[in-house]
Design an enzyme around this catalytic site. Structure first.
Site, short mmCIF file in Angstrom:
data_model
loop_
_atom_site.label_atom_id
_atom_site.label_comp_id
_atom_site.label_asym_id
_atom_site.label_seq_id
_atom_site.Cartn_x
_atom_site.Cartn_y
_atom_site.Cartn_z
N SER A 238 0.85 -1.19 0.00
CA SER A 238 0.00 0.00 0.00
C SER A 238 0.88 1.24 0.00
O SER A 238 2.10 1.16 0.15
CB SER A 238 -0.93 0.01 1.22
OG SER A 238 -0.21 0.33 2.41
N CYS A 239 0.24 2.39 -0.14
CA CYS A 239 0.95 3.67 -0.10
C CYS A 239 -0.09 4.77 0.08
O CYS A 239 -0.98 4.65 0.91
CB CYS A 239 1.79 3.86 -1.36
SG CYS A 239 0.86 3.75 -2.91
N GLY A 240 0.00 5.83 -0.75
CA GLY A 240 -0.99 6.90 -0.67
C GLY A 240 -2.19 6.65 -1.55
O GLY A 240 -3.33 6.67 -1.10
#
Length: 286
Positions: A238-240
């Site tokens: 995941s990330c932004g």
């Protein structure tokens, strides 16, 4: 050096030298951050394809993947076929926008919608130039293809399942954003990160002078082992917005050959739009 990677072969990496020797046998996609970068210079035969074509707003999420039929049309109009296809980006020589993730975004988009033979140019346009590769301003003539898109649903995880399993003991949730953003300095409506997410900044896996060039494998393994990302765990990247996570998804699934890797495409942006969802600030996962 032949194309390399430890996964099922859908995505592999190649050197500039290999590409120079195999130009006649591959298709090439240039995904530099701006069309003007492509106009300035590109590898001969490369067709321009911008990463932004593949995402749109959906619900309360501003950047989710477009429908399969829309992707199929884009691939067909760009002349993309299910043959060996090299993907590369540059540093944004005209506009200066490039961060290196363009090529992992486009490679992931190709794989997500059914392409089976993707070759990432390790080091991108910078390594191509360093190796003395030819550049041109001439655009190839594109012929429409008959590509049939097939969504690979096992590559990603959607919110309901993500929320249900993210804290399971055999799951490792990774957050690919920079440490300061993970800790709380990002622009989101809520600061920090999803509870339980372990920070593995995507750029730490890349050469500090060229973020399209992977670090040596022993250095990568040292980093991933340091956060507990072992092959026996279910890895969720995941990330932004799901963009930085493409770098780690490709790396874990096809460079290191981990058996169970998915992207939470909605990532922190989708998570924070749901009022009751908590976030954590600081360097610790919880």
């Amino acid at each position: 050096m032949e194309p390399y990677g430890k996964g099922d072969g859908r995505v592999r990496w190649v050197t500039p030298e290999w590409l120079m020797e195999n130009m006649e046998d591959v298709a090439i996609i240039d995904c530099q951050p701006n069309i003007h970068d492509y106009i300035l210079e590109h590898i001969p035969g490369a067709v321009y394809l911008n990463e932004g074509l593949f995402r749109e707003p959906r619900g309360k999420a501003p950047a989710m993947y477009i429908p399969e039929g829309a992707v199929e049309l884009i691939f067909q109009q760009a002349g993309i076929e299910n043959r060996p296809t090299v993907v590369y980006t540059g540093t944004g020589g005209v506009k200066g926008w490039g961060d290196g993730l363009e090529q992992t975004m486009v490679a992931y988009s190709l794989a997500r919608f059914g392409h089976e033979n993707i070759l990432v140019l390790n080091g991108g346009l910078a390594e191509w130039k360093r190796a003395g590769g030819e550049l041109t301003k001439v655009f190839p003539e594109v012929e429409e293809s008959g590509f049939s898109a097939v969504t690979k649903e096992d590559f990603y995880i959607e919110y309901p399942e993500f929320k249900r399993i993210k804290d399971d003991e055999d799951v490792l949730l990774l957050d690919a954003r920079p440490a300061e953003v993970y800790e709380g300095q990002g622009p989101w409506i809520k600061p920090g990160h999803i509870p339980g997410a372990v920070n593995l900044p995507w750029a730490d896996l890349m050469d500090p002078e060229n973020r399209t060039l992977l670090k040596p494998e022993d250095e990568i393994l040292e980093l991933v082992n340091s956060v507990g990302a072992t092959p026996d765990r279910k890895i969720i990247c995941s990330c932004g917005t799901g963009r930085e996570a493409t770098n780690e998804f490709l790396l874990f699934r096809w460079y290191l050959g981990y058996p169970d890797v998915r992207i939470y495409e909605g990532s922190f942006t989708e998570w924070t739009q749901i009022e009751d969802n908590p976030t954590v600030t600081g360097p610790d996962p919880r």
